[in-house]
Write a protein that holds these residues in place. Sequence first.
Motif, PDB file in Angstrom:
ATOM      1  N   TYR A  15       0.822  -1.210   0.000  1.00 54.13           N
ATOM      2  CA  TYR A  15       0.000   0.000   0.000  1.00 54.13           C
ATOM      3  C   TYR A  15       0.857   1.263   0.000  1.00 54.13           C
ATOM      4  CZ  TYR A  15      -4.433  -2.451   0.509  1.00 54.13           C
ATOM      5  OH  TYR A  15      -5.537  -3.224   0.277  1.00 54.13           O
ATOM      6  N   GLU A  64      -7.437  -5.119   5.622  1.00 50.98           N
ATOM      7  CA  GLU A  64      -7.043  -4.220   4.536  1.00 50.98           C
ATOM      8  C   GLU A  64      -7.072  -2.760   4.984  1.00 50.98           C
ATOM      9  OE1 GLU A  64      -5.681  -5.286   1.711  1.00 50.98           O
ATOM     10  OE2 GLU A  64      -5.926  -7.259   2.648  1.00 50.98           O
ATOM     11  N   LYS A  68      -3.791  -0.290   5.117  1.00 48.90           N
ATOM     12  CA  LYS A  68      -3.803   1.011   4.430  1.00 48.90           C
ATOM     13  C   LYS A  68      -3.425   2.128   5.403  1.00 48.90           C
ATOM     14  CE  LYS A  68      -7.444  -0.399   1.201  1.00 48.90           C
ATOM     15  NZ  LYS A  68      -8.892  -0.275   0.883  1.00 48.90           N
TER      16      LYS A  68
END
Length: 323
Positions: A15, A64, A68
């Motif tokens: 990311y 996720e 991030k």
Amino acid sequence: MKSLCNKWIEQVKYYMQLIGSHSMQGTEVGKILDDSLNLSGKMLRGKLLLLCSFLGPDWNEKKETLCKLAAMVELTHLASLIHDDIVDDSPYRRGEESIQKKYGRNAAVYAGDFLMAKIYYYEAVEHLNESAAFLSKAVQSMCVGEIGQGIAQYDKHITYEQYFENIEGKTAALFETACYIGAKEGGCNKELCEKLALFGKNIGFMFQLKDDILDFTSDLCTSGKEPYQDFKNGIYTFPIITALKNTECQKILYPIMEENKRRKLSEKEIEVVVKSVIKFKGIEKSYEKIRTLAFENTELIKGLKNNSEIKALFSFIMKGLEE
């Protein structure tokens, strides 16, 4: 076997590259931006965010989002390093040429700004509004801390209160925020979020104290930065403030500190400073303060469930701080 945190950190790196990506590959501008993105070190702030999330009930389903956010915290740290090196006119970062040394101050300013812009853009498109607000507040604190440090430059009467107020912003705020965001996104209750935020803030204080020690005790090869840089730049830190509590030390150092405003100090004068800081317990008391904060942090996480990974990382951090 890799810990869960270390497995997830690979996704954080993905990311970081995604958020920092650009369309200028093969150009000189693209090379500067790529070099800026490759400054990452141990990624402790991102790891702390993940580990604090593991202490809540929602961490697995939010993998996720957490990765991030950890990437955005790490990129914020990278941008701050680039800007710090400009302010300090530092030629080195982690033993390599700094962005400002390699490409010039103007390019470094905009490279740091580019990373911050990419973070804010990603926060918006991913609708990470609440955590983005906390991260933005941390950046505000970092700026205020740097401004406060600048105001206190060459002030031989700087107090502990001023010192800790400045480093709470410039160094501790991002550690504190990383832990808070991780805990909150992981579903921890308010009390635990605040406890882990304090844990992070203490780590930030400890890192700054160790950095202050290294300014007097290390060389470029060991620390990746030029020795005595803070002192030469009129940034008087915990070891100096502590040593100056002794009136004999004041008689020795005050004249040198006055000269430090006007000209570049000689090697002999710097040697006198270093010997005085050691003789009057500036280094010793700095390590004592680190140990006090470490004990407080040990107590903060001692009774928590599923705390084995965060304890392991804290032990790793402490090993580096005690060397």
